[in-house]
Design a protein around this motif. Structure first.
Motif, PDB file in Angstrom:
ATOM      1  N   ALA A  77     -94.265  23.911  88.322  1.00 23.36           N
ATOM      2  CA  ALA A  77     -95.175  23.008  88.243  1.00 23.36           C
ATOM      3  C   ALA A  77     -95.950  23.050  87.016  1.00 23.36           C
ATOM      4  O   ALA A  77     -95.873  24.138  86.203  1.00 23.36           O
ATOM      5  N   PRO A  78     -96.545  22.153  86.244  1.00 24.88           N
ATOM      6  CA  PRO A  78     -97.386  22.032  85.318  1.00 24.88           C
ATOM      7  C   PRO A  78     -98.437  23.378  85.259  1.00 24.88           C
ATOM      8  O   PRO A  78     -99.045  23.720  86.464  1.00 24.88           O
ATOM      9  N   GLU A  79     -98.841  23.855  84.188  1.00 29.13           N
ATOM     10  CA  GLU A  79     -99.767  24.772  83.992  1.00 29.13           C
ATOM     11  C   GLU A  79    -101.267  24.593  84.907  1.00 29.13           C
ATOM     12  O   GLU A  79    -101.778  25.296  85.542  1.00 29.13           O
ATOM     13  N   SER A  80    -101.434  23.245  84.874  1.00 30.54           N
ATOM     14  CA  SER A  80    -102.841  22.977  85.388  1.00 30.54           C
ATOM     15  C   SER A  80    -102.906  22.924  86.721  1.00 30.54           C
ATOM     16  O   SER A  80    -103.828  22.804  87.390  1.00 30.54           O
ATOM     17  N   ALA A  81    -101.724  22.869  87.404  1.00 27.95           N
ATOM     18  CA  ALA A  81    -101.561  23.014  88.876  1.00 27.95           C
ATOM     19  C   ALA A  81    -100.972  24.248  89.307  1.00 27.95           C
ATOM     20  O   ALA A  81    -100.779  24.781  90.584  1.00 27.95           O
ATOM     21  N   GLY A  82    -101.223  25.450  88.378  1.00 30.25           N
ATOM     22  CA  GLY A  82    -100.619  26.641  88.921  1.00 30.25           C
ATOM     23  C   GLY A  82     -99.505  27.342  88.124  1.00 30.25           C
ATOM     24  O   GLY A  82     -99.375  28.579  88.083  1.00 30.25           O
ATOM     25  N   GLY A  83     -98.647  26.330  87.647  1.00 25.49           N
ATOM     26  CA  GLY A  83     -97.265  26.945  86.949  1.00 25.49           C
ATOM     27  C   GLY A  83     -96.347  27.705  87.840  1.00 25.49           C
ATOM     28  O   GLY A  83     -95.452  28.169  87.433  1.00 25.49           O
ATOM     29  N   TYR A  84     -96.649  27.287  89.215  1.00 26.49           N
ATOM     30  CA  TYR A  84     -95.629  28.067  90.080  1.00 26.49           C
ATOM     31  C   TYR A  84     -94.125  27.229  90.045  1.00 26.49           C
ATOM     32  O   TYR A  84     -94.074  26.199  89.728  1.00 26.49           O
ATOM     33  N   ARG A  85     -93.075  28.155  90.315  1.00 26.48           N
ATOM     34  CA  ARG A  85     -91.914  27.689  90.255  1.00 26.48           C
ATOM     35  C   ARG A  85     -91.699  27.241  91.926  1.00 26.48           C
ATOM     36  O   ARG A  85     -92.003  27.858  92.668  1.00 26.48           O
ATOM     37  N   PHE A  86     -90.784  26.365  92.000  1.00 18.40           N
ATOM     38  CA  PHE A  86     -90.243  25.682  93.189  1.00 18.40           C
ATOM     39  C   PHE A  86     -88.763  25.320  93.126  1.00 18.40           C
ATOM     40  O   PHE A  86     -88.265  24.858  91.975  1.00 18.40           O
ATOM     41  N   VAL A  87     -88.285  25.127  94.371  1.00 17.56           N
ATOM     42  CA  VAL A  87     -86.966  24.523  94.630  1.00 17.56           C
ATOM     43  C   VAL A  87     -87.125  23.135  94.922  1.00 17.56           C
ATOM     44  O   VAL A  87     -87.897  22.755  95.951  1.00 17.56           O
ATOM     45  N   ALA A  88     -86.288  22.246  94.186  1.00 18.34           N
ATOM     46  CA  ALA A  88     -86.350  20.824  94.713  1.00 18.34           C
ATOM     47  C   ALA A  88     -84.948  20.203  94.947  1.00 18.34           C
ATOM     48  O   ALA A  88     -83.957  20.964  94.552  1.00 18.34           O
ATOM     49  N   THR A  89     -84.841  19.308  95.285  1.00 15.61           N
ATOM     50  CA  THR A  89     -83.441  18.308  95.775  1.00 15.61           C
ATOM     51  C   THR A  89     -83.099  17.750  94.818  1.00 15.61           C
ATOM     52  O   THR A  89     -83.898  16.701  94.255  1.00 15.61           O
ATOM     53  N   ARG A  90     -82.000  17.653  94.312  1.00 11.01           N
ATOM     54  CA  ARG A  90     -81.446  16.925  93.311  1.00 11.01           C
ATOM     55  C   ARG A  90     -81.093  15.342  93.464  1.00 11.01           C
ATOM     56  O   ARG A  90     -81.320  14.342  92.985  1.00 11.01           O
TER      57      ARG A  90
END
Length: 518
Positions: A77-90
């Motif tokens: 996620a963008p730094e402004s939204a916390g910068g957390y990592r996440f798993v997404a579907t392709r």
């Protein structure tokens, strides 16, 4: 800005939207995305999990499943939204689509390795021999020591693709807070809860060293805290075939990277036919969408203690989940206070005093299963007269339970005792509220300007005050009801809580009966 928090909220939202739009046209860590190193590690983990599925599942059990590399990708996620990592579907998922099927050989479980050649586990088991009844080793401690040993093996460990993807630190988890973080929780009993949690972890580490002193040369308390935190923030629970029913904790490589949402978007469940942990979509998910499971319906203190985050609007959720812990001690007006303390110390099998305050967990918006009934029962016991009358009440065993935890009187004893107990409960709640240096309204105004740990802690203390305010109103209404005629009491209660709620049952049945009798 506190006079118009909406302005700051709009500015922050606009900045986040601008950053999101910019990032949609760019890529890479400079835009807040995963670094090349992270992407390489994630690709390695995905390949390792796919290899495990190919090796351990027959072809018919893999039929209809997508290849993991074709459906899963890592994003940040963008730094402004916390910068957390996440798993997404392709690619887009339809409701009911199966995402992956994890064989048991790819689950790191607390019970699997106790019979193998792990040196650390073997040393601990040897030290535990003959002491099983007096020494407790938590399942997550066994798992932590196994994880630490595997981590020291580096690339020679079969779990290396998984272990290399775990976070190296957990700054948002309370056991790792800095001194300046705690100022946001002034007055909150959550501080004591974290201290107890850390003391419990340190005690488990001491138990490990007691069983196998040589382990201390390999793994420090900091190593142990890292492993236990990695586990508690990612652990799954299920009774798996072939494993002791008391050892339900296990880790799911790749599957434990999905973030939380309630209600869940992706469900996981153990498939007893294929003996796999299956992941399935419960709703349509567009290509590029984040994949979200549920960590369970918890209060924010539970989310924060173990996972390092809070959720908005938990305090208003139905059914209620928001909680706060309230302490009830032996204040100066407890009859025969010294004698009562000696009795309680003995009843609780303590060696000596002083007696620590009892702590009760209150749940917002509900009397049922809230901890309030136990608190009121304890307050009744504290409010009983001293001397022979107290001894008589406790010896008959009908009204009061000496060996419950804590000792308490579960049913009203008399109008005088019930009023004293209700006042004691109200005073405990008001004391908990008074310990905070800010109001709920001030917290609400402050939240839009905060991020990270500060936002989580202000959210938590706001939620605690919401619960306390609900119970302050309840105990105040109960005390007011003691002075009302039955018809007026019923009207007031119905307006406040409805006709058939658990709160109404206590006020209109138990309390009204006590008034009628006396």
């Amino acid at each position: 800005w506190t006079r118009a928090p909406w302005r700051l909220a709009l500015l922050r939202a606009a900045a986040a939207a601008a950053e999101e739009a910019t990032c949609s046209a760019e890529s890479g860590s400079a835009c807040g995305g995963p670094s090349p190193g992270e992407l390489a590690q994630f690709g390695r983990l995905v390949a390792w999990m796919q290899e495990g599925m190919d090796a351990h599942l027959p072809e018919e059990d893999r039929a209809g499943l997508p290849r993991l590399e074709e459906v899963l990708e890592l994003r940040r996620a963008p730094e402004s939204a916390g910068g957390y990592r996440f798993v997404a579907t392709r690619k887009s998922l339809q409701k009911g689509d199966r995402l992956m099927r994890v064989p048991m050989e790819r689950l790191m479980h607390a019970g699997y390795f106790k019979a193998d050649s792990s040196q650390v586990i073997a040393a601990m088991k040897k030290g535990l021999t003959g002491r099983e009844l007096e020494t407790f080793v938590a399942p997550q401690t066994w798992l932590a020591m196994f994880m630490l040993e595997q981590r020291t093996m580096g690339e020679s460990s079969e779990w290396a693709p998984y272990l290399s993807m775990l976070p190296t630190d957990f700054p948002t988890v309370p056991v790792y807070y800095r001194e300046e973080d705690w100022r946001w929780l002034e007055g909150s009993t959550f501080v004591g809860r974290v201290q107890k949690h850390r003391a419990s972890l340190e005690s488990q580490y001491a138990t490990v060293l007691d069983l196998a002193p040589e382990v201390g040369d390999r793994f420090s308390i900091e190593d142990f805290l890292w492993a236990r935190t990695a586990i508690s923030s990612r652990v799954f629970g299920w009774t798996l075939p072939g494993v002791d029913r008391d050892e339900t904790d296990f880790m799911v490589p790749l599957g434990d990277m999905f973030n939380h949402r309630s209600p869940k978007q992706i469900e996981w469940y153990f498939n007893s036919t294929t003996k796999t942990l299956d992941y399935r979509a419960l709703e349509d998910v567009p290509a590029g969408g984040e994949l979200l499971i549920s960590y369970g319906g918890k209060c924010n203190s539970g989310y924060l203690l173990h996972y390092g985050f809070t959720m908005p609007n938990v305090s208003t959720r139905q059914p209620p989940v928001s909680t706060v812990r309230v302490r009830v001690g032996l204040d100066a007006d407890v009859p025969d206070r010294e004698g009562r303390e000696r009795w309680l110390v003995k009843a609780k099998l303590q060696d000596t005093g002083p007696l620590a305050p009892e702590e009760f967990e209150l749940r917002a918006n509900t009397w049922k299963n809230s901890g309030a009934a136990s608190m009121l029962g304890y307050a009744r016991l504290l409010s009983l007269p001293g001397g022979p009358e107290f001894d008589r009440k406790m010896s008959n065993g009908r009204s009061c339970r000496r060996f419950s935890s804590p000792p308490r009187c579960e049913q009203p004893m008399s109008l005088e005792n019930e009023e004293a107990a209700l006042r004691r409960c109200r005073a405990a709640v008001e004391g908990a509220l008074a310990a905070f240096s800010t109001s709920t309204e001030e917290d609400e105004a402050l939240l839009p300007s905060l991020s990270g740990v500060a936002r989580d802690l202000v959210t938590l203390r706001r939620d605690e005050k919401v619960v306390l305010q609900w119970w302050r109103r309840f105990f105040a209404l109960a005390l007011e009801g003691l002075q009302l005629p039955p018809e007026e009491l019923e009207r007031v209660v119905d307006e406040a809580y409805g006709d058939f709620s658990p709160e109404s049952q206590y006020l209109k049945v138990s309390l009204a009966a006590l008034i009628a009798v006396e």
